[in-house]
Design an enzyme around this catalytic site. Structure first.
Site, PDB file in Angstrom:
ATOM      1  CB  ALA A  55      50.974  36.869  51.082  1.00  0.00           C
ATOM      2  CD  GLU A  84      44.076  39.237  50.138  1.00  0.00           C
ATOM      3  OE1 GLU A  84      43.291  40.230  49.549  1.00  0.00           O
ATOM      4  OE2 GLU A  84      44.739  39.135  51.144  1.00  0.00           O
ATOM      5  CD  GLU A 120      43.892  38.364  55.091  1.00  0.00           C
ATOM      6  OE1 GLU A 120      45.136  38.031  54.643  1.00  0.00           O
ATOM      7  OE2 GLU A 120      43.170  37.139  55.244  1.00  0.00           O
ATOM      8  N   GLY A 169      47.436  40.310  53.251  1.00  0.00           N
ATOM      9  CA  GLY A 169      47.949  39.643  54.312  1.00  0.00           C
ATOM     10  C   GLY A 169      48.376  40.858  55.369  1.00  0.00           C
TER      11      GLY A 169
HETATM   12  N1  3HC Z   1      54.574  40.360  46.946  1.00  0.00           N
HETATM   13  C1  3HC Z   1      55.894  40.419  46.264  1.00  0.00           C
HETATM   14  N2  3HC Z   1      56.187  41.451  45.541  1.00  0.00           N
HETATM   15  C2  3HC Z   1      55.561  42.530  45.548  1.00  0.00           C
HETATM   16  C3  3HC Z   1      54.084  42.540  46.051  1.00  0.00           C
HETATM   17  C4  3HC Z   1      53.740  41.393  47.068  1.00  0.00           C
HETATM   18  N3  3HC Z   1      52.486  41.213  47.593  1.00  0.00           N
HETATM   19  N4  3HC Z   1      53.584  43.716  46.139  1.00  0.00           N
HETATM   20  C5  3HC Z   1      54.300  44.583  45.229  1.00  0.00           C
HETATM   21  N5  3HC Z   1      55.440  43.784  45.168  1.00  0.00           N
HETATM   22  C6  3HC Z   1      56.730  44.365  44.137  1.00  0.00           C
HETATM   23  C7  3HC Z   1      56.259  44.627  43.098  1.00  0.00           C
HETATM   24  O1  3HC Z   1      56.208  43.351  42.104  1.00  0.00           O
HETATM   25  C8  3HC Z   1      57.228  45.584  42.456  1.00  0.00           C
HETATM   26  O2  3HC Z   1      58.506  44.871  41.998  1.00  0.00           O
HETATM   27  P1  3HC Z   1      59.370  45.467  41.040  1.00  0.00           P
HETATM   28  O3  3HC Z   1      60.043  46.795  41.471  1.00  0.00           O
HETATM   29  O4  3HC Z   1      60.482  44.516  40.726  1.00  0.00           O
HETATM   30  O5  3HC Z   1      58.847  45.260  39.868  1.00  0.00           O
HETATM   31  C9  3HC Z   1      57.475  46.296  43.791  1.00  0.00           C
HETATM   32  O6  3HC Z   1      57.211  45.509  44.703  1.00  0.00           O
HETATM   33  C10 3HC Z   1      56.854  47.500  43.722  1.00  0.00           C
HETATM   34  O7  3HC Z   1      55.572  47.603  43.415  1.00  0.00           O
HETATM   35  P2  3HC Z   1      54.592  48.426  42.557  1.00  0.00           P
HETATM   36  O8  3HC Z   1      55.478  48.917  41.293  1.00  0.00           O
HETATM   37  O9  3HC Z   1      53.244  47.989  42.430  1.00  0.00           O
HETATM   38  O10 3HC Z   1      54.769  49.816  43.432  1.00  0.00           O
HETATM   39  P3  3HC Z   1      53.576  50.792  43.976  1.00  0.00           P
HETATM   40  O11 3HC Z   1      54.069  51.914  44.672  1.00  0.00           O
HETATM   41  O12 3HC Z   1      52.894  51.322  42.516  1.00  0.00           O
HETATM   42  O13 3HC Z   1      52.179  49.877  44.530  1.00  0.00           O
HETATM   43  C11 3HC Z   1      51.356  48.473  46.103  1.00  0.00           C
HETATM   44  C12 3HC Z   1      52.472  49.462  45.865  1.00  0.00           C
HETATM   45  C13 3HC Z   1      50.127  49.305  45.993  1.00  0.00           C
HETATM   46  C14 3HC Z   1      51.497  47.831  47.470  1.00  0.00           C
HETATM   47  C15 3HC Z   1      51.063  47.527  44.829  1.00  0.00           C
HETATM   48  O14 3HC Z   1      52.449  47.050  44.878  1.00  0.00           O
HETATM   49  C16 3HC Z   1      50.304  46.472  45.276  1.00  0.00           C
HETATM   50  O15 3HC Z   1      49.099  46.560  44.896  1.00  0.00           O
HETATM   51  N6  3HC Z   1      50.778  45.162  45.616  1.00  0.00           N
HETATM   52  C17 3HC Z   1      49.941  43.874  45.676  1.00  0.00           C
HETATM   53  C18 3HC Z   1      49.149  44.047  46.806  1.00  0.00           C
HETATM   54  C19 3HC Z   1      48.427  42.563  46.937  1.00  0.00           C
HETATM   55  O16 3HC Z   1      47.930  42.180  46.119  1.00  0.00           O
HETATM   56  N7  3HC Z   1      48.382  41.927  48.165  1.00  0.00           N
HETATM   57  C20 3HC Z   1      47.712  40.900  48.564  1.00  0.00           C
HETATM   58  C21 3HC Z   1      48.864  39.805  48.563  1.00  0.00           C
HETATM   59  S1  3HC Z   1      47.936  38.120  48.379  1.00  0.00           S
HETATM   60  C22 3HC Z   1      47.759  37.979  50.014  1.00  0.00           C
HETATM   61  O17 3HC Z   1      48.302  38.773  50.734  1.00  0.00           O
HETATM   62  C23 3HC Z   1      47.046  36.301  50.219  1.00  0.00           C
HETATM   63  C24 3HC Z   1      46.976  36.534  51.958  1.00  0.00           C
HETATM   64  O18 3HC Z   1      45.536  36.890  51.836  1.00  0.00           O
HETATM   65  C25 3HC Z   1      47.095  35.010  52.466  1.00  0.00           C
END
Ligand code: 3HC
Length: 693
Positions: free
Chosen positions: A66, A128, A108, A105
């Site tokens: 998400a 998450e 999912e 997400g």
């Molecule tokens: N939403 C918004 N922005 C995000 C994001 C997300 N889910 N994931 C990454 N970003 C952004 C980062 O803030 C970063 O922004 P910046 O360049 O402005 O600082 C940019 O994307 C690049 O991210 P990274 O520097 O972390 O890039 P990497 O290549 O090192 O890693 C990644 C990529 C493995 C995808 C890592 O970003 C990550 O782990 N992201 C989060 C994944 C996550 O937690 N997903 C679950 C979200 S909650 C959800 O899905 C709820 C659902 O169940 C309803």
């Protein structure tokens, strides 16, 4: 067909529709992506020529979750559930084509597709939990239906990214396809599904694995027990477990309702707000306003470390771990031998847990070269001095390095206490001097304080930050002041902790409050672990502090079996009557009235003093932003992530309350204590640290 919106495109090749998403950086499920998928699915389903759909992403990854930046804002349709319905209820099979990471997400959504193919380098996960959340779009209900409740429990509570190969072995991925050929392979897979006339299969309808677990409630009780320590204080792991339990014990639609309810509770709570804040703080910390990303960096191919003690050895391991050769210099052969033996021992311990093989150990050791001559550091690109804390000696070493080490190299000190500007006066190239303050054990601890001195050049800063990333650290750029950021704030806390001993609290009272707040240990347990005799010299001891008296009685901490606490043979601490008497005597001698100190006062004086010191650090420009201070305290001192760091915690308490309480404690805070003008001003204006630009 063609562009659906700015981030989605639908192409048709033969009877296969290819719905592609292109929303950098990570194809997160923003409103535009959600709208693009639902509309794209509608068009594909409505198009009679289309028989199957491939969902694929451009750029570096499949959907990574998400869009976290939308959390807390008013929701805009379509919802993620509508997206999922548009896929799962499609009358035509949908194949998810996965590269990079299918996370949260993103996974999912993939679980609502009828099939999943992935390249070998792809990974899947439900991370998450790291954001203080649980997968809130059916992940907790669909995942266990494929991988079984045990593996699902592990995945949702650890947030781990599982490799495609493992995913295939449990049926999470249907086929692994060649790297670089994802699009064509996914189309071929879809064609195969059509050719074989396979029935449309939905993950939600799979029941074997969850049904089998219904008779085994111990899966959950045992899992909780085994992980109690790891999950201490965190809400999200327990909530994730409850969702998997619901998947086992409730019908799918009921399970989804349970998941939704628990998800919303977490989403609206402080812990998730803190953990989401930390997610962005960890990314923000690398950004330095006056050192832009395109600042030239210096290649670091060879490192020199001066000192083979605990710090020098640990520091060296970081570089060997990533294949950078290190020359370690000592003054005596015995010290060098001892240091190398310790390093080898550390590596060999990692073979027991299976992290390394003996061949890895030999390979890493082969990158380390012992030396007794500073001259051997002449061609190093970076030299890190890690000798004992004495300014004269350090200046002498830097003076010599200036003569020996090639121009353009970085000259770093690992000092945790001395003025780096003073150290830099010993060289003719102060722009090359920087502090690299590693935390002990340096091969384990994630934090690195990169200390910018007055003349440190921007390329030297940029290189140090880049290198920190390479060796797996999280680095915060800080300025020169006593204790830098981490230890300066630690000191502010220990002043209060020690003062409270005099006023009537015992070390174990204070430690318990700090532990219950979520830190791994309190200040006195920490002192016992580090050794009370750090910097203590027997001959100069004058019984003028509790610590001195403890050392004089050979109570030097864990290593002598007693310090503030008494320890048993397994190093379990017990409150010590001897220590208690020493403290009481001290208090009486200094005319202190002992009183009962409440847990609330202990916590507030310790933590609010830290917040106040953090505000001073910001005022003086020693840290770039409040969240950098939080990163330091989370990664260097074990501050609980779910409280977001001291500065974020201050926001949750309210700066007005912090200031009011500090004023209420007044003189008890100590004669040298002053309230930070910045903190007072922000409190008066009703501001928060997290809004500080
Ligand atoms: N939403 C918004 N922005 C995000 C994001 C997300 N889910 N994931 C990454 N970003 C952004 C980062 O803030 C970063 O922004 P910046 O360049 O402005 O600082 C940019 O994307 C690049 O991210 P990274 O520097 O972390 O890039 P990497 O290549 O090192 O890693 C990644 C990529 C493995 C995808 C890592 O970003 C990550 O782990 N992201 C989060 C994944 C996550 O937690 N997903 C679950 C979200 S909650 C959800 O899905 C709820 C659902 O169940 C309803």
């Amino acid at each position: 067909m063609g562009a659906i919106n700015a981030v989605a495109n639908l192409a048709v090749e033969g009877d296969i529709a290819i719905l592609s998403i292109n929303s950098p950086p990570v194809n997160a499920l923003s409103q535009a992506v959600r709208a693009g998928i639902t509309e794209g699915m509608k068009q594909a389903v409505d198009n009679a020529a289309v028989k199957a759909v491939v969902l694929i992403c451009e750029g570096k990854t499949f959907i990574a979750g998400a869009d976290i930046t939308e959390f807390g804002k008013p929701p805009q349709g379509p919802s993620l559930f509508e997206v999922e319905d548009s896929i799962e209820n499609s009358t035509k099979p949908v194949v998810a084509a996965i590269h990079g990471t299918a996370l949260g997400g993103g996974l999912e959504v993939a679980l609502c597709c009828h099939y999943r193919v992935a390249v070998p380098s792809a990974k899947c996960g439900l991370p998450e939990v790291h954001l203080g959340l649980l997968p809130g779009a059916g992940g907790t209900q669909r995942l266990p239906r494929i991988v079984g409740p045990e593996a699902a429990l592990d995945m949702v509570t650890s947030g781990k990214h599982v490799p495609a190969k493992w995913a295939q072995s449990v049926g999470l991925v249907d086929e692994i396809v060649p790297e670089g050929e994802l699009r064509a392979s996914a189309i071929a897979f879809a064609k195969k599904v059509l050719a074989e006339n396979r029935p449309l299969k939905k993950v939600r309808d799979l029941n074997d694995k969850v049904a089998a677990a219904r008779a085994k409630p111990e899966i959950f009780s045992e899992f909780r027990k085994a992980n109690a320590r790891k999950f201490r204080g965190f809400l999200a792991p327990e909530y994730n477990i409850r969702c998997i339990e619901a998947a086992v014990n409730q019908p799918f639609d009921e399970g989804i309702k349970t998941e939704r309810k628990l998800f919303m509770e977490l989403m609206n709570g402080t812990q998730s707000a803190a953990q989401r804040y930390v997610f962005f703080a960890e990314r923000q910390v690398w950004k330095i306003p006056d050192v832009p990303e395109d600042t030239p960096t210096l290649p670091v191919k060879k490192v020199g470390v001066i000192g083979a003690g605990t710090m020098g050895g640990g520091i060296s391991m970081n570089f060997a771990n990533v294949g950078i050769p290190v020359t370690i210099v000592e003054t005596k052969q015995e010290a060098l031998d001892r240091g190398f033996k310790t390093i080898r021992g550390n590596y060999e311990r990692s073979t027991k847990s299976g992290k390394l093989t003996m061949a890895d150990v030999d390979q890493r050791m082969s990158l380390l070269t012992p030396s007794l001559k500073l001259e051997d550091l002449a061609d190093c690109d970076l030299v890190i001095e890690a000798i004992f804390e004495n300014l004269d000696v350090k200046q002498e070493v830097f003076g010599k390095l200036d003569q020996i080490v090639k121009q353009g190299a970085i000259l770093a000190t690992n000092t945790s206490a001395l003025d780096i500007n003073q150290i830099a006066t010993a060289v003719k190239r102060p722009e090359a001097v920087i502090g690299l303050h590693f935390f002990s054990p340096a091969n384990v601890m994630r934090l690195l304080e990169v200390v910018r001195a007055k003349h440190t050049s921007k390329p030297v800063i940029a290189t140090s930050m880049q290198l920190a990333k390479k060796i797996g650290k999280i680095a915060a750029l800080v300025g020169v002041c006593p204790g830098f950021v981490g230890n300066r704030i630690l000191y502010a806390r220990s002043v209060q902790a020690n003062a409270m001993l005099m006023e009537g609290a015992m070390p174990w009272d204070i430690d318990r409050v700090i532990y219950d707040f979520g830190l791994p240990m309190g200040p006195f347990a920490m002192s016992d672990l580090a050794g009370l005799d750090l910097g203590w010299i027997k001959e100069k001891s004058s019984s003028s502090t509790i610590r001195e008296v403890l050392c004089e009685q050979d109570r030097r901490g864990q290593k002598t079996g007693k310090g503030f606490y008494d320890y048993d043979e397994n190093r379990n601490p017990k409150p010590s009557p001897v220590t208690e008497q020493i403290i009481r005597d001290f208090a009486t001698k200094s005319g202190n009235q002992q009183r009962k100190i409440s847990d609330e006062e202990i916590l507030e004086r310790c933590v609010f003093a830290q917040i106040n010191e953090g505000a001073k650090i910001l005022e003086e420009g020693i840290a770039i932003r409040p969240s950098d201070i939080d990163i330091v305290w989370i990664n260097g001192y074990g501050w609980p992530v779910y409280r977001g760091g001291p500065m974020f915690y201050a926001d949750t308490v309210g700066l007005k309350t912090v200031v009011a309480k500090l004023k209420e404690y007044g003189p008890k805070m100590g004669k040298d204590f002053t309230i930070s003008p910045l903190l007072e001003k922000m409190a008066a204006e009703g501001k928060r640290f997290q809004d500080m630009k």
